[in-house]
Design a protein around this motif. Structure first.
Motif, PDB file in Angstrom:
ATOM      1  N   ALA A  32      -2.006   4.772   1.621  1.00  0.00           N
ATOM      2  CA  ALA A  32      -2.107   6.388   0.513  1.00  0.00           C
ATOM      3  C   ALA A  32      -0.663   6.743   1.187  1.00  0.00           C
ATOM      4  O   ALA A  32       0.091   7.667   0.480  1.00  0.00           O
ATOM      5  CB  ALA A  32      -3.093   7.024   1.425  1.00  0.00           C
ATOM      6  N   CYS A  33      -0.464   6.087   2.247  1.00  0.00           N
ATOM      7  CA  CYS A  33       1.299   6.974   2.752  1.00  0.00           C
ATOM      8  C   CYS A  33       2.339   6.291   1.376  1.00  0.00           C
ATOM      9  O   CYS A  33       3.183   7.575   0.865  1.00  0.00           O
ATOM     10  CB  CYS A  33       2.370   6.429   3.705  1.00  0.00           C
ATOM     11  N   ARG A  75       1.878  10.918   7.919  1.00  0.00           N
ATOM     12  CA  ARG A  75       1.003  11.763   7.804  1.00  0.00           C
ATOM     13  C   ARG A  75       1.598  13.142   7.548  1.00  0.00           C
ATOM     14  O   ARG A  75       1.516  14.029   6.752  1.00  0.00           O
ATOM     15  CB  ARG A  75      -0.512  12.263   7.561  1.00  0.00           C
ATOM     16  N   ALA A 105       1.945   8.769  -1.620  1.00  0.00           N
ATOM     17  CA  ALA A 105       2.199   9.961  -1.404  1.00  0.00           C
ATOM     18  C   ALA A 105       4.027  10.346  -1.351  1.00  0.00           C
ATOM     19  O   ALA A 105       4.344  10.767  -2.076  1.00  0.00           O
ATOM     20  CB  ALA A 105       1.706  10.473  -0.249  1.00  0.00           C
ATOM     21  N   TYR A 115       0.104  13.913   3.662  1.00  0.00           N
ATOM     22  CA  TYR A 115      -1.205  13.234   2.569  1.00  0.00           C
ATOM     23  C   TYR A 115      -2.173  13.755   3.654  1.00  0.00           C
ATOM     24  O   TYR A 115      -1.891  13.704   5.436  1.00  0.00           O
ATOM     25  CB  TYR A 115      -1.331  12.143   2.259  1.00  0.00           C
ATOM     26  N   GLY A 116      -3.360  13.361   3.651  1.00  0.00           N
ATOM     27  CA  GLY A 116      -3.956  13.634   4.996  1.00  0.00           C
ATOM     28  C   GLY A 116      -5.070  14.832   5.407  1.00  0.00           C
ATOM     29  O   GLY A 116      -4.471  15.650   5.438  1.00  0.00           O
ATOM     30  N   ARG A 132       3.429  18.149   5.878  1.00  0.00           N
ATOM     31  CA  ARG A 132       2.313  17.515   5.484  1.00  0.00           C
ATOM     32  C   ARG A 132       2.909  16.444   4.416  1.00  0.00           C
ATOM     33  O   ARG A 132       2.925  16.911   3.597  1.00  0.00           O
ATOM     34  CB  ARG A 132       0.416  18.036   5.023  1.00  0.00           C
TER      35      ARG A 132
END
Length: 437
Positions: A175-176, A56, A179, A124-125, A122
């Protein structure tokens, strides 16, 4: 089409950005940047980038998120694709009481204390929460039998915490990548892909989020048996491309004293190279000089030059050029300046220019011999490679070739091609890339 990938191995982000225009001018079509996920910013060793602490956060010894954005912007401005090296098999091997909690108690506290700085980096998350816990890792110990398929995916690489295939891990990796897509990456190199279960690869890298992205995996193999166990199944079961280690093995065999250049006429037809559309061709990768166990795969310096000429001159595959800063020379002094800044060396620049000039043109053999090979690319390109220690003078038919002046992109020499039969002169242990003017 410019498709040659420059592997900017362990380059600081600022260096990539400042050289973006020159990279494009030379003719590279893409740049593979070092792993961008959070790793020890105080760790100068190259392998630190391959031990992520947190998906993240974008921060490493090479730069931070702003620098990464500048890399993508600078390369895209110059028409160059940007590929990120992704490490999803394992996390960092750190000596701390909570070593299977990532990023760990101390790091989470640091996030809180330096909230503004980490907010800038950052990806994400929620950085107030942990990313992985002990139940997200295999507890099987280290790989002992490197040819065992089960151990390869379920055990750890020399102590590196090996991630489990579970819904949380899969979700975080998806998710990574989403992003990273948002930052503008055009594709990804998947590190240690042979150590990821097939289902893991499909669920993380086979999603609609990655449609249109260029994906290529590193499944390091050294012989036919390893290719049979690890590489060919991946080729059949996934849609990504791979480093062409079968061709690399063929090149090592061809340039050995008993090897024959005839093997390079069409190696893919005999399973000695990957299919052209799934192949990332290499004469050397970062693992080979930097890891003790792989240095046996290094080619002789001059043979590596000849192999690069073949890779850049042939039809098929996406060539990758490795360029470092003498990372391996500290332990192996003989490596000094062997690949340092290779990307802008005159011979590599000439190979890239030739590759781009004949890209997509058919390959046709003009003369074959155990010790040397001459082939045409379309009607205006000729490649000649001589691995022997003596001059070679093959007679070639000029049918289908443009008559007139040709210039060797490597050495700058001129020749006049004419008549029905033309006699070539190829110096010992040398190569030529002739392009019609």
């Amino acid at each position: 089409m410019h498709d040659v990938i420059l592997h900017a191995f362990d380059w600081p982000y600022r260096e990539i950005s400042s050289n973006a225009a020159k990279i494009a001018e030379i003719g590279y079509g893409g740049v593979l940047i070092p792993p961008p996920l959070y790793s020890d910013p105080n760790g100068p060793e190259w392998w630190q980038r391959y031990q992520p602490k947190d998906y993240r956060v974008l921060r490493s010894h090479l730069g931070r998120k702003t620098g990464l954005r500048n890399v993508i912007k600078a390369l895209h401005k110059n028409g160059v694709m940007v590929y990120a090296d992704i490490v999803f098999n394992h996390m960092a091997n750190e000596s701390r009481p909570d070593r299977l909690n990532f990023p760990g108690r101390a790091e989470l506290e640091r996030y809180r204390k330096e909230r503004r700085q980490f907010s800038r980096d950052r990806l994400y998350g929620n950085l107030d929460e942990g990313l992985f816990s002990p139940w997200d890792f295999h507890a099987s110990g280290n790989i002992e039998n490197w040819l065992d398929e089960y151990q390869s995916t379920e055990y750890s690489l020399s102590g590196l915490p090996d991630l489990e295939l579970n819904e949380w891990v899969i979700g975080q990796q998806q998710a990574c990548l989403r992003a990273l897509n948002g930052l503008g990456f055009d594709g990804y190199r998947v590190d240690a892909v042979k150590h990821l279960p097939d289902e893991h690869i499909r669920r993380v890298f086979g999603t609609s989020d990655l449609a249109g992205k260029y994906l290529f995996g590193e499944a390091l193999t050294a012989n036919d048996n390893e290719e049979r166990v690890f590489l060919w199944p991946l080729l059949n079961e996934t849609g990504m491309s791979f480093y062409d280690f079968p061709l690399h093995e063929t090149l090592r065999r061809v340039f050995s004293p008993s090897g024959s250049m005839r093997e390079l006429i069409d190696p893919a037809a005999y399973g000695q190279a990957l299919p052209w559309q799934r192949s990332v061709t290499v004469a050397v990768t970062h693992d080979i000089p930097n890891n003790d166990g792989f240095r046996g795969q290094l080619l002789d310096r001059q043979d590596e030059f000849l192999a690069k000429v073949y890779i850049m001159g042939r039809d098929g595959g996406v060539p990758l050029v490795y360029s470092d800063h003498n990372e391996s020379a500290g332990k192996y002094p003989e490596d000094r300046d062997r690949w340092a800044n290779a990307w802008q060396r005159s011979d590599l620049k000439a190979m890239v220019a030739f590759h781009n000039a004949v890209h997509g043109q058919p390959q046709r053999t003009l003369f074959e011999d155990d010790g040397f090979l001459v082939f045409a690319r379309g009607y205006r390109g000729i490649v000649a490679i001589n691995k022997t220690g003596i001059w070679q003078h093959p007679n070639i038919s000029t049918f289908g070739l443009r008559h007139g002046p040709y210039r060797c992109m490597l050495h700058g020499h001129l020749m006049e091609l004419g008549g029905e039969i033309f006699t070539f002169g190829i110096p010992p242990r040398q190569a030529q890339l002739w392009l019609a003017e």
